[in-house]
Design a protein around this motif. Structure first.
Motif, PDB file in Angstrom:
ATOM      1  N   TRP A  23      35.651  27.596  33.967  1.00  5.88           N
ATOM      2  CA  TRP A  23      35.126  27.674  32.605  1.00  5.88           C
ATOM      3  C   TRP A  23      34.221  26.479  32.308  1.00  5.88           C
ATOM      4  O   TRP A  23      33.133  26.626  31.764  1.00  5.88           O
ATOM      5  N   ARG A  62      37.166  40.577  32.800  1.00  3.35           N
ATOM      6  CA  ARG A  62      36.217  41.002  33.829  1.00  3.35           C
ATOM      7  C   ARG A  62      36.314  42.502  34.069  1.00  3.35           C
ATOM      8  O   ARG A  62      35.298  43.173  34.268  1.00  3.35           O
ATOM      9  N   GLN A 105      41.427  36.175  32.108  1.00  2.00           N
ATOM     10  CA  GLN A 105      40.041  36.256  32.562  1.00  2.00           C
ATOM     11  C   GLN A 105      39.834  37.480  33.443  1.00  2.00           C
ATOM     12  O   GLN A 105      38.790  38.139  33.375  1.00  2.00           O
ATOM     13  N   VAL A 133      40.898  28.475  36.954  1.00  2.00           N
ATOM     14  CA  VAL A 133      40.091  29.132  35.921  1.00  2.00           C
ATOM     15  C   VAL A 133      39.580  28.117  34.903  1.00  2.00           C
ATOM     16  O   VAL A 133      38.430  28.182  34.459  1.00  2.00           O
TER      17      VAL A 133
END
Length: 317
Positions: A178, A39, A35, A174
């Motif tokens: 999500w 980003r 992730q 994470v």
């Protein structure tokens, strides 16, 4: 350097040529770093994102691998991302070649390698950033905003999940974010119940024990009402017996200045208890509470209709 500062530092030097080592447990953070890399791509409009770097499998592949990293096409640099695998007897020779090459690497590309802290001693004094593999739930809002989960940050705050002092692996954090990005918020309590199921069970149990030893009874009873039905009576007998037994001996050793022995007994106790909470506990009270658990256990086995709620409220009384 705290976790937020460490991540900001990595982001700021993302495309800087040379080799950089990230000290973090790959087994607890692979989803997080995935992730993070996404980003980086979105924040730079796709420029200088990354390529996955596959390490050479044998000494014969090393020359081609190192040659590709030592040159660029038309002066264009890339960002390479890799994970250092655990050492084996078969890979020891090529592993040493890779480490020697990387720790002396200066460009033209930027290379990021994630390695467990037990694996980094051979890299000498190369540029490195230490990122904790666990994240406090109090930090999860800042993490959400950093990774671009703006809605998730608001959801987690509304559900009071960010108030917990326990920690979770980066990957679990994470995964939670999500889901929080899309979960409906018509009923904050239902949303909270759903998101809590995504967290490692140890988080809820650690939070429960943390509130217990701090004697924060209103909050403790709120968490207890949610957690108690999820387990049977014998689980709670085992859980409270272990918590009280370990807490007793931690206090006993700490009060005698035997910190090493105390730490060996502190496994599964809340971190706050090991830091300073033990000072607020009385050995006689812990012993009496343990004896209460033993009495409750015996009563259950003899057919008593006592409930775990009575056991816990007896602690408070």
């Amino acid at each position: 350097m705290n976790q937020s500062s460490a991540l900001q530092s990595i982001a700021a030097s993302w495309a800087t040529p040379g080799f950089s080592l990230i000290v973090c447990d790959p087994e607890q953070s692979s989803l997080f770093w995935y992730q993070f890399r996404l980003r980086q791509g979105s924040s730079t409009n796709g420029a200088a994102t990354h390529k996955i770097m596959n390490l050479p499998a044998n000494a014969g592949d090393f020359a081609q691998w190192s040659g590709e990293l030592s040159q660029s096409f038309l002066g264009n640099s890339q960002v390479y991302w890799g994970v250092l695998p655990a050492p084996t007897t078969k890979t020891q020779k090529v592993r040493q070649l890779v480490i020697t090459f990387l720790k002396n690497y200066t460009g033209p590309h930027a290379i990021w390698l994630v390695a467990h802290e037990d694996q980094v001693s051979d890299f000498g004094t190369c540029r490195r950033t230490v990122v904790a593999s666990q994240m406090s739930m109090q930090e999860i809002g800042a993490c959400a905003r950093f990774l671009g989960f703006e809605r998730s940050a608001k959801v987690v705050a509304a559900c009071s999940l960010s108030g917990a002092k326990a920690t979770v692996p980066l990957d679990a954090a994470v995964s939670l974010l999500w889901h929080a990005e899309y979960v409906p918020m018509r009923s904050p309590q239902e949303t909270t119940d759903f998101l809590e199921r995504l967290l490692p069970e140890e988080l809820s149990l650690t939070q429960l024990a943390d509130l217990f030893f701090k004697k924060e009874w209103p909050q403790f009873l709120d968490v207890w009402q949610v957690r108690a039905p999820a387990y049977g009576d014998m689980f709670w007998v085992s859980f409270w017996a272990e918590q009280l037994w370990r807490a007793y001996w931690v206090c006993w050793y700490m009060k005698r200045g035997q910190q090493t022995r105390a730490r060996s007994m502190g496994y599964r106790l809340p971190a706050s208890f090991m830091q300073s909470g033990w000072q607020q506990c009385d050995l006689a009270t812990l012993r009496a509470q343990y004896e209460r658990v033993a009495f409750f256990d015996t009563s259950l086995k003899q057919g008593s209709f006592l409930s775990t709620h009575e056991l816990v409220t007896g602690f408070i009384a």
